[in-house]
Design an enzyme around this catalytic site. Structure first.
Site, PDB file in Angstrom:
ATOM      1  N   ASP A  74      13.999  -1.398   6.521  1.00  0.00           N
ATOM      2  CA  ASP A  74      13.567  -2.578   7.279  1.00  0.00           C
ATOM      3  C   ASP A  74      12.070  -2.808   7.104  1.00  0.00           C
ATOM      4  OD1 ASP A  74      16.059  -3.236   9.047  1.00  0.00           O
ATOM      5  OD2 ASP A  74      15.798  -1.069   9.216  1.00  0.00           O
TER       6      ASP A  74
ATOM      7  N   ASP B 151       6.355   0.433   4.877  1.00  0.00           N
ATOM      8  CA  ASP B 151       5.617  -0.706   5.439  1.00  0.00           C
ATOM      9  C   ASP B 151       4.833  -0.366   6.691  1.00  0.00           C
ATOM     10  OD1 ASP B 151       8.088  -0.506   7.045  1.00  0.00           O
ATOM     11  OD2 ASP B 151       7.407  -2.387   7.933  1.00  0.00           O
TER      12      ASP B 151
ATOM     13  N   ASP C 162      11.571   3.041   2.418  1.00  0.00           N
ATOM     14  CA  ASP C 162      11.961   2.600   3.746  1.00  0.00           C
ATOM     15  C   ASP C 162      12.871   1.377   3.565  1.00  0.00           C
ATOM     16  OD1 ASP C 162      11.799   2.206   6.646  1.00  0.00           O
ATOM     17  OD2 ASP C 162      10.533   0.501   6.126  1.00  0.00           O
TER      18      ASP C 162
END
Length: 226
Positions: free
Chosen positions: A17, A177, A15
């Site tokens: 961001d 995240d 991922d």
């Protein structure tokens, strides 16, 4: 939760961001530039952090909802276009790699792993951000929120990325995240799903069906046995 006797990991998907890059400040600045043009009050950083993860259309919708309400669809679409124009012009002025990211990506590449990015951020901003932060060359493939008809938590972009990397899900790891990263990678059949201990998750990581939470990004090679 890690599978026993799994095949060796040959690729790692990330991922963007909240995993590789702390980009919330730039997203806040672009949001507030849009809101200023609309004569609306600004949003603060904690709010923007809670809005991240579902792509630019949802981010703009949430920013508008928090600052006076979502307008009619035509005006909302115009606001999205304006936000993207502002953000894509300079997505990295206030963004930074998380600690250990640059060095760890280098170590993984030296170990022969195929690296890729799967993000819900639009491709134009994604490629500019990766380039500005000096890590674009580490990735053999990148897919954004506008690369396929669906975004994470759909498995479609994860499967598309792995196809571009030439590695099947059973020989890949995903590092993210938040809950969308877990849902998408699990649905795609990725062998190993790991989480960073920071980022923009909206639900507790402990309750998600991942294979573990890293102590820090630099712990990743050890979890991949490379």
């Amino acid at each position: 939760m890690t599978a026993v006797n799994r095949r060796p990991i040959r690729a790692v998907a990330f991922d963007l961001d909240g995993t590789l890059v702390d980009s919330a400040a730039d997203l806040m600045h672009a949001s507030n530039a849009l809101l200023a043009e609309l004569g609306r009050p600004p949003v603060d950083l904690p709010a923007v952090r809670s809005f991240i993860g579902d792509g630019a259309p949802k981010l703009v919708e949430r920013v508008l909802a928090a600052s006076g309400g979502v307008p009619a669809p035509e005006e909302e679409a115009r606001c999205l276009r304006r936000f993207l124009a502002i953000y894509e012009a300079d997505p990295s002025a206030h963004s930074a790699l998380y600690p250990g990211v640059a060095e760890t990506l280098g170590r993984l590449a030296e170990a022969g792993l195929r690296l890729g990015v799967c993000t819900n951020k639009p491709m134009a901003a994604t490629t500019r951000l990766l380039d500005d932060l000096g890590i674009a060359g580490r990735f053999a493939a990148v897919v954004g929120g506008d690369s396929y008809p669906t975004r994470k938590p759909s498995p479609e972009p994860v499967l598309g990325l792995l196809e571009r990397l030439g590695v099947p899900p059973g020989e890949a790891a995903f590092v993210g995240d938040n809950e969308h990263d877990v849902a998408a990678s699990r649905a795609a059949g990725v062998a190993l799903v790991l989480m960073v201990p920071y980022g923009y998750a909206r639900v507790p990581l402990d309750g998600l069906p991942h294979d573990g939470i890293l102590g820090g990004f630099a712990d990743l090679p050890g979890r991949l046995s490379c």
